[in-house]
Design an enzyme around this catalytic site. Structure first.
Site, PDB file in Angstrom:
ATOM      1  N   GLU A   1       8.104   5.030   8.333  1.00  0.00           N
ATOM      2  CA  GLU A   1       8.123   4.910   9.788  1.00  0.00           C
ATOM      3  C   GLU A   1       8.499   6.219  10.476  1.00  0.00           C
ATOM      4  O   GLU A   1       8.161   6.437  11.641  1.00  0.00           O
ATOM      5  CB  GLU A   1       9.071   3.777  10.194  1.00  0.00           C
ATOM      6  CG  GLU A   1       8.499   2.426   9.808  1.00  0.00           C
ATOM      7  CD  GLU A   1       9.462   1.281  10.033  1.00  0.00           C
ATOM      8  OE1 GLU A   1       9.168   0.420  10.875  1.00  0.00           O
ATOM      9  OE2 GLU A   1      10.502   1.239   9.358  1.00  0.00           O
TER      10      GLU A   1
ATOM     11  N   GLY B   1       0.808  -1.210   0.000  1.00  0.00           N
ATOM     12  CA  GLY B   1       0.000   0.000   0.000  1.00  0.00           C
ATOM     13  C   GLY B   1       0.839   1.256   0.000  1.00  0.00           C
ATOM     14  O   GLY B   1       0.307   2.369   0.018  1.00  0.00           O
ATOM     15  N   THR B   2       2.163   1.093  -0.048  1.00  0.00           N
ATOM     16  CA  THR B   2       3.080   2.222   0.064  1.00  0.00           C
ATOM     17  C   THR B   2       3.372   2.907  -1.263  1.00  0.00           C
ATOM     18  O   THR B   2       3.891   4.017  -1.279  1.00  0.00           O
ATOM     19  CB  THR B   2       4.400   1.745   0.671  1.00  0.00           C
ATOM     20  OG1 THR B   2       4.837   0.584  -0.049  1.00  0.00           O
ATOM     21  CG2 THR B   2       4.224   1.363   2.135  1.00  0.00           C
TER      22      THR B   2
ATOM     23  N   GLY C   1      14.163   6.260   3.792  1.00  0.00           N
ATOM     24  CA  GLY C   1      12.850   5.798   4.223  1.00  0.00           C
ATOM     25  C   GLY C   1      12.038   6.905   4.863  1.00  0.00           C
ATOM     26  O   GLY C   1      12.576   7.808   5.514  1.00  0.00           O
TER      27      GLY C   1
ATOM     28  N   ILE D   1      12.603  12.692  -2.529  1.00  0.00           N
ATOM     29  CA  ILE D   1      11.216  12.228  -2.495  1.00  0.00           C
ATOM     30  C   ILE D   1      10.847  11.758  -3.898  1.00  0.00           C
ATOM     31  O   ILE D   1      10.731  12.562  -4.831  1.00  0.00           O
ATOM     32  CB  ILE D   1      10.265  13.338  -2.009  1.00  0.00           C
ATOM     33  CG1 ILE D   1      10.703  13.851  -0.631  1.00  0.00           C
ATOM     34  CG2 ILE D   1       8.840  12.825  -1.970  1.00  0.00           C
ATOM     35  CD1 ILE D   1      10.731  12.803   0.455  1.00  0.00           C
TER      36      ILE D   1
END
Length: 725
Positions: free
Chosen positions: A682, A469-470, A679, A606
């Site tokens: 998280e 879903g990322t 990342g 990004i």
């Protein structure tokens, strides 16, 4: 690095697989149309500790459609643990139905296999177990702290002299924070369809790391890894609960062998409380020492938590405390108590999400004792070298995150004195927290297949990576588009099949960096080889279609591998961020609303602002859940979970969420990896709960040290000494 299509990554394009999902064409684990499929329903124990003394399956076996009832009496023999307290990992074996012993309430004690799902569920209710029950199961962490043990050598860390550091401080703080048991609860329930064909296993399973799943299955059944195939084309969320193979997968594989048919097992929502993992309760004792000017002299973080009676998992709550601030005297410990509760495992930002609540709340408390602005206090103790290992950070824009966030949030208008900002019955407060999350980069293999059709080249990228879903499909497609110099529309991405090149899978915030650098390597190798074959200089720009024509090829395949460099290993590589929250608390009822949130992140390049924004929104929502509502409660006499559905395990809904402003700082960190990707998934949850708790203190003068923060707790809490009422 020079690219052929510089606009591909960095663009906020829609998800390339989005139309498949909204039309129902994306196949999740339980949706594959497998011929002759039958259904399994797991049976759960109704005691927390003891042993099975008898099983009556006679009534269930008489029902039409029932094919097999599997218990420890007739189950296939599997590999079991050599040690009593094996440390659980993503490749750990998962033996099930091997003995008559029960270790926690809800543990699988059997499986009913029937022709239909309804038949299996009905028959499951007719199987009768009798138990010899242990009258004193271990279910109370606070009563068993004397049995706490040190899991391993990495559980403790220290530098300097904590006692001396505290003695040298002008202000000292000693306080304890608690975070409760939480459950992951992704939208897609855990599910698998397993079958055997000529001694080989295929499992369509909702798993985050398919390669590790093949290892766990092959090791459990003691068959070659090459004889196990796992497919997880789409995963409807995991948050860590699908990192390792759970027992329902093994039961389905076992049942498929025993009945000679494909078997589907779906874990019910209620079983997801007892038969998948959880975030454990953490009791965190903090000590902080500081000089009057805000210089930290000492910082300690001692965590007491629990694991299961058979497997060991430690949530490293103190990792952030070791590295986030420049403090010469540092002491971190982790201790575990075995309880008759299922084995905990990683939940989004394991360690950081919970540990940051304690650390960033304590930093706010010390800033108040010093009468110092919480942002200035953090900036005062910033460092460009990781004090836990003396490695320089590859990049660290924490101060920039705090300062820019303060400007976006309007921090200068914050009233320093708690309980001084009022509007009618509302007490208004503002809080801040710093965030850090390691940005791992793991070896990833990839294949690209190029097909020339006329003047157009279509590319297919294959790897066993998963999309939970990322947005993995999308950012990999964008990467291939950029390095092949073709439009995104001409790139197809195939993921989640263990037959594809091996990757680390999805988890730990390593996915985007690892997958995309792996895809880049395959694409770069393809271009390089095609040029070398025709003696074309590497720096010469040639359209991909022309390269294929010059090579007289209509199809070409290339593979690539990417992984961390020596420079990466010589640095500490982290993503950094800052959270700002505005809360309104009703002074009479204790009800509070989160009105505004600002999140600022420095997470390298990004790749897609739209999917990255979605990750931050998801992280903030889970952070709000930590602060506001989420907790799994244990019945104190029997050890079962009182909260066992969404009716009583509350998660945030739209009305609970604030107006959110997300800011990504530009960051060019090529030490992290060639593409400069870090990342972010998280990072989004880390320290969110602390910013809310700190805002509540600013609003009410009450310190909320136990999550979740409920109206009852707020009403009962006392105003901190020295605050004007």
């Amino acid at each position: 690095m020079k690219t052929l299509n510089e606009s591909a990554t960095g663009k906020a394009i829609d998800r390339v697989e989005g139309h498949l999902k909204v039309t129902g064409m994306a196949k999740y684990a339980s949706e594959f149309p497998i011929k002759d499929k039958v259904y399994g329903q797991g049976l759960n124990s109704t005691i927390a500790k003891g042993e099975i003394v008898s099983i009556d399956t006679s009534e269930a076996e008489k029902l039409p459609g029932v094919l097999k009832i599997i218990t420890y009496k007739n189950a296939e023999k599997l590999k079991t643990f050599d040690n009593k307290m094996t440390e659980v990992s993503t490749t750990t074996i998962a033996p099930v139905l091997q003995t008559n012993m029960v270790h926690f309430y809800g543990e699988y004690v059997g499986l009913v296999v029937a022709e239909t799902f309804e038949q299996a569920q009905y028959a499951a209710r007719l199987v009768k177990f009798k138990y010899k029950k242990d009258a004193n199961p271990a279910i109370h962490l606070e009563k068993l702290r004397a049995k706490a043990y040190k899991p391993n050598d990495k559980s403790d860390y220290s530098r300097g002299d904590l006692k001396a550091g505290l003695a040298a401080a002008d202000e000292r703080l000693e306080v304890t924070y608690n975070t409760p048991i939480e459950h992951h609860h992704p939208m897609e329930m855990h599910a698998v369809i397993a079958s055997w064909d000529n001694g080989k296993v295929i499992a369509y399973a909702s798993q985050q790391i398919v390669n590790d799943a093949t290892i766990a299955i092959s090791d459990t059944f003691q068959i070659p890894k090459k004889d196990v195939r796992v497919v997880a084309a789409y995963v409807g969320g995991g948050f860590g609960s699908k990192l390792n193979v759970e027992r329902h997968v093994i039961m389905a594989v076992m049942a498929a062998k025993m009945v000679g048919k494909p078997v589907q097992v779906t874990v019910t929502r209620q079983q997801m409380f007892t038969n998948t993992s959880l975030r454990q309760h953490n009791e965190q004792k903090m000590k902080v020492g500081a000089k009057k000017d805000g210089t930290l002299t000492a910082l300690s973080h001692e965590t007491l938590s629990h694991t299961s009676p058979t497997l060991e998992f430690q949530e490293a709550c103190g990792l952030g405390t070791q590295m986030l601030y420049k403090v010469p005297n540092n002491f971190v410990t982790h201790r575990l108590v075995p309880l008759n509760i299922q084995t905990p495992f990683a939940m989004r930002a394991p360690g950081e999400a919970t540990g940051s609540f304690a650390l960033e709340s304590a930093m706010d408390e010390m800033a108040w004792k010093l009468r110092m602005d919480p942002i200035d206090f953090r900036v005062k103790n910033d460092t460009q070298t990781d004090p836990s290992n003396n490695k320089p950070f590859s990049s660290r824009l924490l101060v920039e995150c705090l300062r820019i966030g303060a400007e976006k949030f309007g921090w200068k208008d914050r009233k320093t004195e708690p309980r001084s900002n009022k509007k009618g019955n509302w007490l208004i407060g503002h809080g801040v927290s710093a965030a850090a999350r390691s940005a791992p980069y793991l070896k990833t293999n990839s294949k690209v297949i190029l097909v020339l059709e006329g003047d157009r080249v279509n590319a297919t990228v294959q790897m066993d990576a998963t999309d939970i879903g990322t947005g993995s499909y999308t950012i990999i497609a964008q990467t291939a588009s950029e390095y092949l110099g073709i439009p995104v529309e001409q790139v197809k991405v195939e993921l989640g099949d263990s037959n594809f090149p091996v990757t680390p899978g999805s988890g730990g915030s390593w996915g985007a960096a690892s997958f995309c650098n792996g895809a880049m390597a395959a694409c770069v190798n393809a271009i390089k080889t095609l040029k070398q074959n025709r003696n074309i200089k590497e720096e010469e720009e040639v359209e991909l279609a022309d390269l294929m024509k010059k090579n007289q090829l209509t199809k070409f395949e290339a593979e690539g591998s990417a992984g961390p460099s020596k420079e990466f290993d010589e640095h500490s590589v982290y993503s950094f961020g800052a959270n700002f929250s505005e809360v309104w608390v009703d002074k009479d009822t204790g009800m509070f609303r989160i009105k505004r949130m600002v999140n600022v992140g420095a997470a390298g390049k990004i790749l897609n602002p739209k999917t990255a924004y979605g990750q931050i929104i998801g992280g903030l929502t889970m952070g709000v859940g930590m602060a506001q509502a989420e907790q799994t409660r244990i019945e104190p006499n029997f050890g079962n979970f009182i909260t066992r559905s969404f009716a009583d395990y509350h998660v945030p809904v739209n009305l609970d969420m604030a107006n959110i402003n997300v800011v990504f700082l530009p960051e060019d960190d090529k030490i992290a990896n060639k593409m400069g990707v870090k990342g972010i998934g998280e990072l989004g949850i880390t320290s969110v709960a602390a910013s809310i708790a700190n805002a509540i203190f600013n609003a009410t003068g009450k310190r909320m040290r136990d999550l979740p923060i409920t109206p009852e707790k707020l009403i009962e809490a006392k105003i901190e000494p020295g605050i004007n009422i």
